[in-house]
Design a protein around this motif. Sequence first.
Motif, short mmCIF file in Angstrom:
data_model
loop_
_atom_site.label_atom_id
_atom_site.label_comp_id
_atom_site.label_asym_id
_atom_site.label_seq_id
_atom_site.Cartn_x
_atom_site.Cartn_y
_atom_site.Cartn_z
N HIS A 80 0.89 -1.16 0.00
CA HIS A 80 0.00 0.00 0.00
C HIS A 80 0.93 1.21 0.00
O HIS A 80 1.63 1.44 0.99
CB HIS A 80 -0.90 0.01 1.24
N LEU A 112 1.42 5.26 -0.37
CA LEU A 112 0.82 6.60 -0.30
C LEU A 112 1.88 7.61 -0.69
O LEU A 112 2.90 7.75 -0.01
CB LEU A 112 0.31 6.90 1.11
N ARG A 122 5.92 13.42 -7.72
CA ARG A 122 5.24 12.49 -8.63
C ARG A 122 6.04 11.21 -8.64
O ARG A 122 7.25 11.23 -8.48
CB ARG A 122 5.17 13.08 -10.05
N HIS A 180 1.71 3.01 -13.49
CA HIS A 180 0.81 3.87 -12.71
C HIS A 180 1.58 5.15 -12.39
O HIS A 180 2.65 5.09 -11.79
CB HIS A 180 0.41 3.21 -11.40
N LEU A 236 1.52 8.39 -10.15
CA LEU A 236 0.87 8.89 -8.95
C LEU A 236 1.20 10.35 -8.72
O LEU A 236 2.33 10.79 -8.94
CB LEU A 236 1.32 8.09 -7.72
N GLU A 237 0.21 11.09 -8.26
CA GLU A 237 0.36 12.48 -7.84
C GLU A 237 0.28 12.51 -6.32
O GLU A 237 -0.24 11.57 -5.70
CB GLU A 237 -0.75 13.35 -8.44
N GLY A 241 -0.77 12.56 -2.71
CA GLY A 241 -2.04 12.19 -2.10
C GLY A 241 -2.62 10.91 -2.66
O GLY A 241 -3.51 10.31 -2.05
N ASP A 242 -2.14 10.44 -3.83
CA ASP A 242 -2.64 9.20 -4.41
C ASP A 242 -2.12 7.99 -3.63
O ASP A 242 -1.00 8.01 -3.10
CB ASP A 242 -2.20 9.05 -5.87
N CYS A 243 -2.93 6.93 -3.62
CA CYS A 243 -2.54 5.67 -2.99
C CYS A 243 -2.65 4.56 -4.03
O CYS A 243 -3.61 4.52 -4.80
CB CYS A 243 -3.45 5.36 -1.80
N LEU A 244 -1.67 3.69 -4.07
CA LEU A 244 -1.67 2.55 -4.98
C LEU A 244 -1.56 1.28 -4.15
O LEU A 244 -0.63 1.14 -3.35
CB LEU A 244 -0.50 2.65 -5.97
N TYR A 284 7.23 9.06 -0.18
CA TYR A 284 6.07 8.19 0.00
C TYR A 284 6.19 7.35 1.27
O TYR A 284 7.27 7.19 1.83
CB TYR A 284 5.85 7.29 -1.21
#
Length: 192
Positions: A140, A142, A147, A157, A159-160, A162-165, A185
């Motif tokens: 997980h 965050l 970026r 993917h 990510l910006e 605040g995004d979570c993958l 992150y």
Amino acid sequence: MRNENDKPLPPDAALAVRLTRLRQARGWSLEKLADKSGISRASLSRIERGETSPTAHVLGQLAAAYQMPMAALFSGLEDLGGDRVSRSDQQEWSDPQTGFRRRNVSPARTGYKGSVIEGTLPAGREVTYSDTPIPGLEHHLLLRSGRLEVVLGETSHVLEAGDCLRFKLTTGNSYRAPGPEDARYILCVIAP
């Protein structure tokens, strides 16, 4: 990990001791570990003697050879005491090749399946892992700032902040900070 005077070892020295102990606990020679990891015997020897610091890619190869999460390579480096992990006990490590910085916020520990790390990947840099140490290892991620491009097999993917993958590793993977600022992150890793 501490020396004979009960002082903490520097991070690279503690990691060298930990990697040596892991290999010895399995009864493996340097040659056997070289065969399993794809890392030359000479490089492994220099790492275990503390003459050179392994890169994140090399640590990924070692984790795959030992079939354990990378966080477990760092376990035992901290003197944790209880369940609270103070900032001063959170071991930091830097990849000498890419400048990637890794802080063990909640290190791998007996009785727990997960760990938490904070990662900082400098803008324009990339860390690649050729394989997964444990198929199905849950992540997980965050992204706190910057970026980050995460490539899982053939899927990318971006990510910006605040995004979570969320993902389970089944193949090689890479992390790239396209910039212009560093990617910071938090990563939670949970063993299957």
